[in-house]
Design an enzyme around this catalytic site. Structure first.
Site, short mmCIF file in Angstrom:
data_model
loop_
_atom_site.label_atom_id
_atom_site.label_comp_id
_atom_site.label_asym_id
_atom_site.label_seq_id
_atom_site.Cartn_x
_atom_site.Cartn_y
_atom_site.Cartn_z
N ASP A 36 18.55 -22.27 0.38
CA ASP A 36 17.30 -21.90 1.05
C ASP A 36 17.55 -21.43 2.47
O ASP A 36 16.92 -20.49 2.94
CB ASP A 36 16.34 -23.09 1.06
CG ASP A 36 15.76 -23.34 -0.33
OD1 ASP A 36 15.93 -22.46 -1.20
OD2 ASP A 36 15.14 -24.40 -0.54
N LYS A 113 5.45 -30.19 -7.74
CA LYS A 113 6.36 -29.08 -8.05
C LYS A 113 7.45 -29.63 -8.98
O LYS A 113 8.36 -30.33 -8.55
CB LYS A 113 6.96 -28.52 -6.76
CG LYS A 113 7.79 -27.27 -6.99
CD LYS A 113 8.12 -26.62 -5.65
CE LYS A 113 8.93 -25.36 -5.79
NZ LYS A 113 10.13 -25.47 -6.56
N ARG A 134 11.71 -16.46 -16.40
CA ARG A 134 11.28 -15.62 -15.29
C ARG A 134 12.24 -14.47 -15.01
O ARG A 134 11.82 -13.36 -14.71
CB ARG A 134 11.12 -16.46 -14.03
CG ARG A 134 10.57 -15.64 -12.89
CD ARG A 134 10.23 -16.52 -11.74
NE ARG A 134 11.44 -17.00 -11.09
CZ ARG A 134 11.42 -17.80 -10.03
NH1 ARG A 134 10.29 -18.23 -9.57
NH2 ARG A 134 12.53 -18.18 -9.48
N LYS A 306 -2.12 -24.53 -3.71
CA LYS A 306 -2.70 -23.24 -4.10
C LYS A 306 -4.14 -23.14 -3.62
O LYS A 306 -4.88 -24.12 -3.71
CB LYS A 306 -2.70 -23.11 -5.63
CG LYS A 306 -1.33 -23.24 -6.26
CD LYS A 306 -1.38 -23.29 -7.78
CE LYS A 306 0.03 -23.51 -8.31
NZ LYS A 306 0.08 -23.70 -9.77
S1 IVH Z 1 2.95 -21.91 -9.29
C1 IVH Z 1 2.76 -17.77 -7.74
N1 IVH Z 1 2.94 -24.49 -9.82
O1 IVH Z 1 8.27 -23.62 -8.57
C2 IVH Z 1 2.76 -19.13 -8.32
N2 IVH Z 1 5.03 -23.38 -9.67
O2 IVH Z 1 9.14 -21.54 -6.22
C3 IVH Z 1 4.04 -19.46 -8.90
N3 IVH Z 1 6.96 -24.81 -10.10
O3 IVH Z 1 8.78 -20.49 -9.99
C4 IVH Z 1 4.23 -20.74 -9.47
N4 IVH Z 1 5.84 -26.66 -10.47
O4 IVH Z 1 9.25 -22.54 -11.39
C5 IVH Z 1 3.70 -23.39 -9.62
N5 IVH Z 1 2.79 -26.75 -10.32
C6 IVH Z 1 3.54 -25.66 -10.12
C7 IVH Z 1 4.94 -25.69 -10.19
C8 IVH Z 1 5.66 -24.52 -9.97
C9 IVH Z 1 7.03 -26.11 -10.42
C10 IVH Z 1 8.13 -23.93 -9.91
C11 IVH Z 1 8.06 -22.64 -10.65
C12 IVH Z 1 8.07 -21.60 -9.61
C13 IVH Z 1 8.68 -22.30 -8.44
C14 IVH Z 1 8.15 -21.77 -7.13
#
Ligand code: IVH
Length: 682
Positions: A36, A113, A134, A306
């Site tokens: 990162d 997450k 992805r 979000k």
């Molecule tokens: S939303 C634009 N929600 O985290 C929205 N992602 O760096 C994209 N991930 O690629 C994803 N838990 O693999 C979302 N509750 C969650 C998530 C989640 C894990 C992962 C996912 C994504 C990455 C984001």
């Protein structure tokens, strides 16, 4: 080239290399946090100096390119990744920008997450038609066949009350929507911590290298060429995004409602979601989740925040590769890198020699780590870990920190390969490493490191059956040094037991009586009670039946032992090695002096109901333990052996029988259940 351009080039090369190692080789050499930092530096540099940006810069794509092994899965809408916030200040900046651009009344949805692999799933007319990873955000890998094996991914959408209500409300007469005509759902495939542990135990048993973390195991599992292998990993899935919802005129307008809709369509949605009206609430959720992180049966590495309202999301839009309506709050990293100074050996309670890493202390997730597990020799060899290496260390979940592997680029050539000692570091006896086992073990039953476990086994029901020596008593006796090896059990007397806390006169008397009675259990139970590797109750009984006395067994060499039915080279080796150890022989002498019976009484019944019949036991019987069943058979003149052959008369099978039952069926041998055995005994 300017120094800035050179720096950008260097960052790009490092990021590409890290991506390749991570995605293509599944063998990362830098931590996520380090990655990162590199990416952030590059993004920052390119933002300040757009002229340095190249079309092939890693900042221009999301994740790594898909491998060639699978057909491409083109995403109808790009699969975005998220910008990170690593501090409360960064969350605040995100919130300020969102409010400025989206207008008043921004509400957030906070989700855990999940640390797994992002997936997109297509459903046409209610059925799963396609699923992909992805990849670089534009195209991933088509892994449909593999995804069908994941039990938590619905193959058909549920005809939900939500949809039914919609159909009833449908006054337009334009037809009833039974299931959405086209749905694209996104979510995370992951491996439960419990399934991960189990998988690694299995792999260890099969001699395969252990997985570094649940995420790597999940990502490898999704990308197997044989779907049966995916199925074996028992992957799980959480849905978190409804990307397309066609044919549904009341499609959700907020993330909160989308999650509810996903749930009602049959998708697993993580229950720990929170709707937050203020940033303070968001921050509180983030802090609490980080605290609770270890209590979940899946790894999480942060919180995704979000903007709830889809119209506001639309207004906020996407810059470069990240949406402005969501952010990932990352927890403090729990990986670190440090120097492996030495490998130390501790002897476990069962005699296993456990290698552990002696590390230069390093801060990982707020804790100073100076030692970590290395599992066993195979783990060290398979991962090519050497003393002197710079290594990656993780502290995942509640488990002890673990060395993931060496950072090969840091090798100087001065590193040393590790060799397991041939002698136990605690007592100096021989160490045994059976060829197809992961662990090396000390072969000395009197090894002080093993006293507790050995005593507990010795006193257990199937062995010497000493009531009063359970887990707690065994621990007290060994900790007070009253019992150093099992022979010491017979030295216990009233004055010695007076040292044991909370033991009344009555319990002391009872215990001594039970110990005295155990001397008569006979050589088979004694042999089993010695805790020799691979010698279970049946094997012990076979050996005693054939040899008659402990001394005869102790005096037999490997070839002689193997003449007994069902005694293979592995068992014979282990028995011979045990009796070769001087401390073990000496301990047997002390047992003899104490009056423990070492030779078999004459067969009780020569003309018993089962006289001359040979039995094999397999599976779990409803009432009898296997030992009890074996005893009944032997008492009735029968014989119990370990493996099925043409000479076997009966196989007694309980639930979950093994291959023995299959073999018995093939050979046409009589198969009994427990009541069948009871009938024969009568
Ligand atoms: S939303 C634009 N929600 O985290 C929205 N992602 O760096 C994209 N991930 O690629 C994803 N838990 O693999 C979302 N509750 C969650 C998530 C989640 C894990 C992962 C996912 C994504 C990455 C984001």
């Amino acid at each position: 080239m300017t120094s800035l351009a050179a720096r950008a080039d260097e960052l790009r090369a490092q990021i590409e290399e890290a991506n390749y190692r991570y995605y293509a080789l599944d063998d990362p050499q830098i931590t996520d946090a380090e990655f990162d930092v590199l990416l952030r530096d590059l993004i920052e540099l390119e933002r300040k100096h757009p002229e340095l940006q190249t079309p092939d810069s890693p900042t221009q794509r999301v994740g790594a390119a898909a491998s060639q092994r699978f057909a491409p899965y083109e995403h109808a809408r790009p699969m975005l990744s998220l910008a990170n916030a690593v501090s409360v200040d960064e969350l605040r900046a995100f919130d300020e920008r969102a409010r400025k651009l989206a207008g008043a009344g921004v509400e957030y949805v906070c989700e855990l997450k999940i640390d797994g692999l992002a997936l997109a799933l297509d459903y046409r007319d209610g059925s799963l038609t396609r699923g992909g990873t992805r990849g670089d955000g534009r195209a991933g890998e088509d892994v449909t066949a593999n995804l069908r094996t994941i039990k938590t991914i619905p193959l058909r959408l549920r005809a939900t009350p939500f949809i039914l209500r919609q159909a009833q409300d449908d006054k337009t007469g334009l037809g009833m929507a039974e299931a959405p005509t086209f749905l694209e759902v996104r979510g995370e495939v992951y491996l439960r911590k419990s399934d991960f542990e189990r998988l690694n135990v299995e792999r260890e048993r099969e001699g395969l290298p252990a997985f570094a973390n649940p995420r790597n195991a999940a990502s490898g599992g999704v990308r197997q060429l044989d779907p049966a292998l995916t199925a074996k990993r028992r992957l799980s899935f959480f849905a978190y995004q409804l990307a397309v919802d066609q044919g549904d005129r009341s499609a959700p307008k907020t993330q909160w409602d989308a999650l509810a809709r996903l749930r009602s369509l049959g998708f697993p949605v993580n229950p720990h979601v929170h709707r937050a009206a203020t940033l303070d609430e968001v921050i509180e959720y983030c802090m609490n989740s980080e605290k609770k992180r270890d209590s979940f049966d899946y790894e999480i590495d942060g919180v995704v925040v979000k903007v709830n309202d889809f119209a506001q999301q639309e207004r906020l839009g996407v810059v470069a590769r990240d949406p402005r309506w969501a952010i990932a709050f990352k927890f403090r990293p729990r990986e670190g890198r440090t120097k492996l100074v030495d490998i130390a050996i501790t002897v476990g309670r069962t005699g296993t020699l456990n290698p552990s890493a002696v590390l230069t202390p390093v801060q990982i997730g707020g804790v100073t780590v100076k030692s970590a597990t290395l599992h066993n020799v195979d783990y060290i060899e398979n991962n090519d870990i050497r003393i002197g290496d710079t290594v990656l260390v993780t502290r995942a979940g509640d488990v002890i920190p673990r060395v993931v592997g060496p950072v090969l680029s840091e090798r100087t050539g001065c590193e040393r390969k590790f060799k397991m000692p041939q002698r136990c570091p605690v007592c100096g006896s021989d160490v045994d490493h059976p060829p197809d086992e992961a662990m090396s073990r000390c072969t000395n039953a009197a090894c002080p490191a093993q006293a507790y476990e050995r005593l507990r086994h010795f006193a257990s029901r199937g062995a010497m059956d000493i009531e009063g020596i359970g887990d707690v008593m065994a621990q007290q006796l060994t900790e007070l040094n009253l019992v150093r090896d099992i022979a010491d059990t017979y030295k216990l007397n009233e004055s010695a037991l007076a040292d044991v806390p909370r033991m009344g006169k009555k319990s002391v008397e009872n215990l001594l009586r039970n110990i005295e009675a155990s001397k008569q259990r006979g050589p088979a139970r004694l042999l089993y009670g010695l805790g020799i590797r691979f010698v279970g109750t049946q094997t012990a009984q076979i050996l005693v039946d054939d040899f008659g006395t402990i001394d005869a067994i102790a005096g037999a060499d490997e070839q002689t032992l193997q003449r007994s039915e069902g005694i293979g080279p592995e068992v014979a080796r282990s028995v011979a090695l045990f009796f070769k150890q001087e401390p073990n022989r000496e301990m047997i002498e002390r047992l003899r002096e104490a009056g423990v019976v070492m030779s078999a009484p004459k067969r009780v019944k020569t003309g018993g109901a089962l006289s001359g019949k040979s039995f094999v036991l397999t599976g779990t019987l409803p009432n009898l333990t296997r030992e009890a069943a074996a005893e009944l058979i032997v008492a009735a003149g029968g014989k119990v052996t370990g493996s099925v052959s043409k000479k076997t008369d009966y196989v007694v099978a309980g639930s979950e029988p093994g291959s023995k039952l299959i073999k018995a069926e093939q050979l046409g041998i009589n198969i009994l259940d427990e009541s069948g055995l009871q009938a024969l005994l009568e």
